[in-house]
Scaffold this motif. Structure first.
Motif, PDB file in Angstrom:
ATOM      1  N   ASP A   1       7.695   9.176  53.503  1.00 26.48           N
ATOM      2  CA  ASP A   1       9.006   8.589  53.800  1.00 26.48           C
ATOM      3  C   ASP A   1      10.055   9.331  52.982  1.00 26.48           C
ATOM      4  O   ASP A   1      10.173   9.150  51.771  1.00 26.48           O
ATOM      5  CB  ASP A   1       8.976   7.088  53.457  1.00 26.48           C
ATOM      6  CG  ASP A   1      10.266   6.381  53.845  1.00 26.48           C
ATOM      7  OD1 ASP A   1      11.284   7.062  54.085  1.00 26.48           O
ATOM      8  OD2 ASP A   1      10.261   5.137  53.894  1.00 26.48           O
TER       9      ASP A   1
ATOM     10  N   ARG B   1      21.108   2.625  63.832  1.00 28.42           N
ATOM     11  CA  ARG B   1      19.649   2.620  64.008  1.00 28.42           C
ATOM     12  C   ARG B   1      19.097   3.929  64.568  1.00 28.42           C
ATOM     13  O   ARG B   1      18.645   3.993  65.720  1.00 28.42           O
ATOM     14  CB  ARG B   1      19.212   1.435  64.913  1.00 28.42           C
ATOM     15  CG  ARG B   1      19.806   0.087  64.594  1.00 28.42           C
ATOM     16  CD  ARG B   1      19.628  -0.323  63.150  1.00 28.42           C
ATOM     17  NE  ARG B   1      18.254  -0.439  62.736  1.00 28.42           N
ATOM     18  CZ  ARG B   1      17.811   0.044  61.571  1.00 28.42           C
ATOM     19  NH1 ARG B   1      18.621   0.656  60.713  1.00 28.42           N
ATOM     20  NH2 ARG B   1      16.557  -0.098  61.249  1.00 28.42           N
TER      21      ARG B   1
ATOM     22  N   GLY C   1      15.867   3.323  63.867  1.00 35.04           N
ATOM     23  CA  GLY C   1      15.851   3.338  62.407  1.00 35.04           C
ATOM     24  C   GLY C   1      14.514   3.823  61.875  1.00 35.04           C
ATOM     25  O   GLY C   1      13.507   3.903  62.608  1.00 35.04           O
ATOM     26  N   ALA C   2      14.504   4.142  60.578  1.00 36.59           N
ATOM     27  CA  ALA C   2      13.267   4.602  59.940  1.00 36.59           C
ATOM     28  C   ALA C   2      12.228   3.487  59.932  1.00 36.59           C
ATOM     29  O   ALA C   2      11.031   3.743  59.920  1.00 36.59           O
ATOM     30  CB  ALA C   2      13.558   5.082  58.526  1.00 36.59           C
TER      31      ALA C   2
ATOM     32  N   ILE D   1       8.356   4.024  60.795  1.00 36.42           N
ATOM     33  CA  ILE D   1       7.203   3.691  59.944  1.00 36.42           C
ATOM     34  C   ILE D   1       6.186   2.877  60.748  1.00 36.42           C
ATOM     35  O   ILE D   1       4.987   3.139  60.730  1.00 36.42           O
ATOM     36  CB  ILE D   1       7.670   2.909  58.694  1.00 36.42           C
ATOM     37  CG1 ILE D   1       8.537   3.810  57.807  1.00 36.42           C
ATOM     38  CG2 ILE D   1       6.480   2.351  57.911  1.00 36.42           C
ATOM     39  CD1 ILE D   1       9.333   3.064  56.751  1.00 36.42           C
TER      40      ILE D   1
ATOM     41  N   ASN E   1       6.653   7.703  49.186  1.00 30.51           N
ATOM     42  CA  ASN E   1       8.103   7.580  49.362  1.00 30.51           C
ATOM     43  C   ASN E   1       8.795   8.400  48.274  1.00 30.51           C
ATOM     44  O   ASN E   1       8.847   8.014  47.119  1.00 30.51           O
ATOM     45  CB  ASN E   1       8.471   6.080  49.244  1.00 30.51           C
ATOM     46  CG  ASN E   1       9.949   5.804  49.401  1.00 30.51           C
ATOM     47  OD1 ASN E   1      10.465   4.819  48.868  1.00 30.51           O
ATOM     48  ND2 ASN E   1      10.636   6.627  50.134  1.00 30.51           N
TER      49      ASN E   1
HETATM   50  C1  PLP Z   1      12.326   3.653  51.616  1.00 28.47           C
HETATM   51  C2  PLP Z   1      12.954   3.204  52.895  1.00 28.47           C
HETATM   52  N1  PLP Z   1      12.386   3.563  54.044  1.00 28.47           N
HETATM   53  C3  PLP Z   1      12.902   3.154  55.218  1.00 28.47           C
HETATM   54  C4  PLP Z   1      14.030   2.361  55.273  1.00 28.47           C
HETATM   55  C5  PLP Z   1      14.534   1.896  56.609  1.00 28.47           C
HETATM   56  O1  PLP Z   1      15.673   2.567  57.045  1.00 28.47           O
HETATM   57  P1  PLP Z   1      16.377   2.223  58.425  1.00 28.47           P
HETATM   58  O2  PLP Z   1      17.581   1.410  58.106  1.00 28.47           O
HETATM   59  O3  PLP Z   1      16.728   3.556  59.017  1.00 28.47           O
HETATM   60  O4  PLP Z   1      15.424   1.476  59.272  1.00 28.47           O
HETATM   61  C6  PLP Z   1      14.652   1.971  54.096  1.00 28.47           C
HETATM   62  C7  PLP Z   1      15.827   1.088  54.125  1.00 28.47           C
HETATM   63  O5  PLP Z   1      16.238   0.484  53.166  1.00 28.47           O
HETATM   64  C8  PLP Z   1      14.099   2.413  52.863  1.00 28.47           C
HETATM   65  O6  PLP Z   1      14.649   2.082  51.691  1.00 28.47           O
END
Ligand code: PLP
Length: 393
Positions: free
Chosen positions: A202, A244, A98-99, A103, A170
């Motif tokens: 992001d 993920r 996942g993101a 991060i 972001n």
């Molecule tokens: C701005 C932002 N970055 C990252 C994420 C994380 O995403 P992931 O579900 O791929 O971990 C979210 C999830 O809500 C988000 O809103």
């Protein structure tokens, strides 16, 4: 026995808290409308789903490369080139769980203990907590312009100190749905270049733009690209939150550092998820675009209805799938001690069975975040219930 100190400094997620209470109320038989989640209500496109079945049949179930299955990284590079004007090679991409993990990986690669991270308000609720977990210090920045909450180089300059090392940018933003235009992105990029700041860009909502396309800060110049780590993923755009798949795109040195660390932590995300992601990016652009068109309509429905509710204003969202609504006009009609938005959203949930997220989670306590990840009728119903609640105050 004492727990580690870091556990004390990390706050619970308000978003998850609201969702959990909403689920409890639903289990009690209440007709709950959950407008709190950051999760698309769509299904993963059919062709992408089949990729998981196929991967199982082909026994693609063993350890693979730490930065991710090569075919997926290659298709990510094609996507970044075609859609974001970004040229990366597969060895500059690291696929993660996942993101969120992307991060964390990025911060661990460039942030030392005590380094400060600029965080424009309103910010996604997990950023400060991830920064703290990695040993850094969140430095929230209140934008001077409170009409659209877009941060400017001047705001950043005023907030930063000699310990500031990173900006989390972001765009489009969660929670405000802000989309910076090309000129604004350039101003931010050039400022960070001048100050020698890393940019964590992001771009997870980059496909969700309703007025103009999103410009990636990394596309502005080779030198800005070199100090930018692009964060993206498939949770939102392919509606595969549970699978993920997120990734970073960065210079080679950062990518190698991230890969080295990820190798000891999670190795890589599930190979099945990676093959689903591969198929989604390669074959499902039309399904993804169809979903975005639906969000575009929902956004209109939300704004039209909100325009009719007395006392409410909102930050016009040009991207993502959230609206930050200002409930400040009702502040003296709700009893609260620490947080107005928490008291308000708790009452809305208990009394109307509509879940929304208190703005305190994003650094703006007069506001609440409403997601439009449900069908139009349900969104209208949710806002009507909130309207009736406000009238009863
Ligand atoms: C701005 C932002 N970055 C990252 C994420 C994380 O995403 P992931 O579900 O791929 O971990 C979210 C999830 O809500 C988000 O809103």
């Amino acid at each position: 026995m004492k727990l580690a100190e870091r556990t004390e400094h990390v706050a619970q997620s308000y978003t998850i808290g609201m969702s959990m209470r909403a689920r409890e109320l639903r289990d009690q038989g209440r007709d709950v409308l959950n407008l709190s989640v950051g999760e698309p209500d769509f299904k993963v496109p059919e062709r992408a789903k089949q990729a998981a079945v196929q991967a199982l049949e082909l026994d693609l179930t063993k350890y693979d490369k730490v930065p991710g299955v090569l075919e997926l990284r290659e298709v990510i590079c094609e996507k970044l080139k075609a859609e974001n004007d970004l040229e990366y090679t597969a060895d500059q991409i690291v696929v993660s769980n996942g993101a969120k993990q992307a991060i964390m990986n990025a911060l661990m690669a460039v942030m030392d203990p005590g380094d400060e991270v600029l965080l424009p308000i309103p910010y996604w609720t997990s950023y400060p907590e991830i920064i703290k977990l990695c040993g850094g210090e969140p430095l929230p920045v209140m934008p001077g312009d409170r009409d659209n909450y877009k941060v400017t180089p001047r705001d950043l300059e005023e907030a930063m100190t000699e310990k500031t090392k990173i900006l989390i940018f972001n765009n489009p933003s969660n929670p405000a749905g802000t989309v910076y235009n090309a000129e604004e992105v350039r101003a931010i990029g050039e400022f960070c270049e001048k100050k020698g700041l890393w940019i964590l860009s992001d771009e997870i909502y980059e496909r969700f733009c309703y007025t103009e396309p999103c410009v990636s800060v990394a596309s502005l110049s080779p030198s800005i690209k070199d100090q930018t780590i692009v964060i993206n993923g498939l949770s939102k755009s392919v509606a595969m939150t549970g699978l993920r798949v997120g990734y970073t795109a960065s210079n080679q040195k950062v990518a190698s550092a991230i890969s080295k660390m990820q190798g000891h932590l999670t190795s890589h995300t599930s190979t099945l998820s990676q093959w689903v992601g591969h198929s989604a990016l390669k074959y499902c652009t039309k399904d993804i675009n169809d979903q975005i068109d639906i969000y575009r309509k929902r956004r209109e429905v939300m704004m039209k209805k909100l325009d009719t509710i007395e006392g409410l204003t909102y930050l016009k969202p040009d991207g993502a799938f959230y609206i930050m609504v200002n409930f400040g006009a009702y502040k003296d009609r709700v009893a609260y001690t620490d947080s107005f938005s928490l008291a308000l959203c708790s009452r809305i949930l208990e009394e109307t069975a509509v879940a929304i997220v208190p703005g305190i989670a994003f650094g703006l306590d007069d506001y609440a975040r409403i997601s439009y990840t449900l069908e139009e009728e349900k969104l209208e119903e949710g806002l009507s219930r909130i309207e009736n609640f406000l009238k009863s105050l």
